[in-house]
Design an enzyme around this catalytic site. Structure first.
Site, PDB file in Angstrom:
ATOM      1  N   ILE A   1      -2.529   1.969  -4.574  1.00  0.00           N
ATOM      2  CA  ILE A   1      -2.063   3.352  -4.561  1.00  0.00           C
ATOM      3  C   ILE A   1      -3.286   4.229  -4.340  1.00  0.00           C
ATOM      4  CG2 ILE A   1      -2.080   3.436  -7.107  1.00  0.00           C
ATOM      5  CD1 ILE A   1       0.308   5.446  -6.844  1.00  0.00           C
ATOM      6  N   GLU A   2      -3.317   4.901  -3.203  1.00  0.00           N
ATOM      7  CA  GLU A   2      -4.552   5.544  -2.746  1.00  0.00           C
ATOM      8  C   GLU A   2      -4.411   7.062  -2.702  1.00  0.00           C
ATOM      9  OE1 GLU A   2      -7.745   5.304   0.982  1.00  0.00           O
ATOM     10  OE2 GLU A   2      -6.213   3.756   0.732  1.00  0.00           O
ATOM     11  N   VAL A   3      -5.389   7.739  -3.324  1.00  0.00           N
ATOM     12  CA  VAL A   3      -5.537   9.196  -3.306  1.00  0.00           C
ATOM     13  C   VAL A   3      -4.214   9.896  -3.638  1.00  0.00           C
ATOM     14  CG1 VAL A   3      -6.586  11.153  -2.122  1.00  0.00           C
ATOM     15  CG2 VAL A   3      -7.296   8.844  -1.513  1.00  0.00           C
TER      16      VAL A   3
ATOM     17  N   LEU B   1      -1.909   7.468   0.363  1.00  0.00           N
ATOM     18  CA  LEU B   1      -2.667   7.606   1.600  1.00  0.00           C
ATOM     19  C   LEU B   1      -2.911   6.219   2.191  1.00  0.00           C
ATOM     20  CD1 LEU B   1      -4.356   9.027   3.733  1.00  0.00           C
ATOM     21  CD2 LEU B   1      -6.281   8.994   2.123  1.00  0.00           C
TER      22      LEU B   1
ATOM     23  N   HIS C   1       0.860  -1.190   0.000  1.00  0.00           N
ATOM     24  CA  HIS C   1       0.000   0.000   0.000  1.00  0.00           C
ATOM     25  C   HIS C   1       0.892   1.234   0.000  1.00  0.00           C
ATOM     26  CE1 HIS C   1      -4.102   1.589   1.691  1.00  0.00           C
ATOM     27  NE2 HIS C   1      -3.613   2.385   0.761  1.00  0.00           N
TER      28      HIS C   1
END
Length: 266
Positions: free
Chosen positions: A159-161, A118, A115
């Site tokens: 891959i977040e925000v 974010l 991850h």
């Protein structure tokens, strides 16, 4: 992709070719709906993964169990949990723990999805629940995170925000299968939570969520019907119309007379 559940090798072979879909589901009903709708990948809580009915509900979905709690366990605990998930039928495990833990999992042959961007359980390090990578420096830090995950042996990363342009550039330069949650269309899969897709709550919906239904309104309607049904039950009991003749069992008259005689003499 065939109807057979894909392997890690199958997923990696699709990198850069077309985008897959991924949902976070928390119930058997959601898992079954995802299977029937053609969703290729699922994220699930561990308790759903270990439900013996899960693979009957979603036999063909590439499934990655995990959650934020995986950050706050020891390496041995993480390894034990990963083995438990794989035995239950998981195709990979989500892990936002340290790189040493990811290396250990990879050394044991466990496929790991990391991850970056974010990370809710680590949001304090990036300024809270907001976008990551909006400056050149912070965008390069996301790239460095991806590179360290590669080196540790992960096969994929959420891959977040992260700005879409940043995520696209990173996805083109990494061997990891990149799963976008609010990071644009330039990655390898698009990831949403089922509860957001279904409009199942009245709280805040993130910018990247797209709401396709209004389950919250349906839940309100069902609650009204629930209250009404309970009130009718109370009223029927008070009026003496429940239970009615069809709700009770009967005893033959001669058997009743014998019972009453026995009772009188007791």
């Amino acid at each position: 992709m065939s109807s057979k559940r894909p392997t890690v090798a199958d997923v990696l072979a699709l990198k850069g070719r077309n985008q897959l879909t991924m949902l976070r589901v928390t119930t058997l009903e959601e898992a079954e709906a995802a299977q029937k709708a053609g969703v290729e990948m699922l994220s699930v809580p561990p308790e759903l993964m270990t439900d013996p009915r899960f693979r009957d509900a979603a036999p063909d979905c590439f499934t990655v169990p995990g959650g934020d709690k995986s950050v706050y366990v020891t390496k041995d605990e993480c390894l034990g949990e990963a083995f438990r998930m794989i035995r239950a039928g998981a195709d990979a495990v989500y892990c936002a723990a340290g790189l040493d833990t990811i290396r250990t999992l990879r050394a044991e042959g466990v496929p790991v999805c990391g991850h970056v961007g974010l990370i809710p359980s680590k949001a304090t390090w990036t300024g809270g629940f907001k976008a990551v990578g909006k400056t050149a420096e912070s965008a390069f830090q996301v790239w460095k995170q991806v590179r360290t995950l590669e080196e540790a042996g992960a096969f994929a990363a959420e891959i977040e925000v992260v700005p879409a342009e940043v995520a696209t550039a990173i996805s083109k330069r990494t061997s990891l299968f990149m799963i976008s949650m609010g990071a644009g269309a330039g990655c390898d899969a698009q990831y949403l939570f089922a509860e957001d897709v279904l409009g199942a709550h009245r709280g805040h919906y993130p910018r990247h969520a797209k709401v396709y239904r209004n389950f919250a309104a349906e839940y309100d309607r069902l609650q009204r019907e629930r209250v009404a049904a309970f009130a009718e039950f109370v009223a029927d009991v008070e009026k003496g119309v429940y239970p009615g003749p069809g709700h009770v069992v009967r005893i033959p008259r001669d058997e009743l007379d014998r019972f009453l005689n026995d009772l009188a003499g007791a």
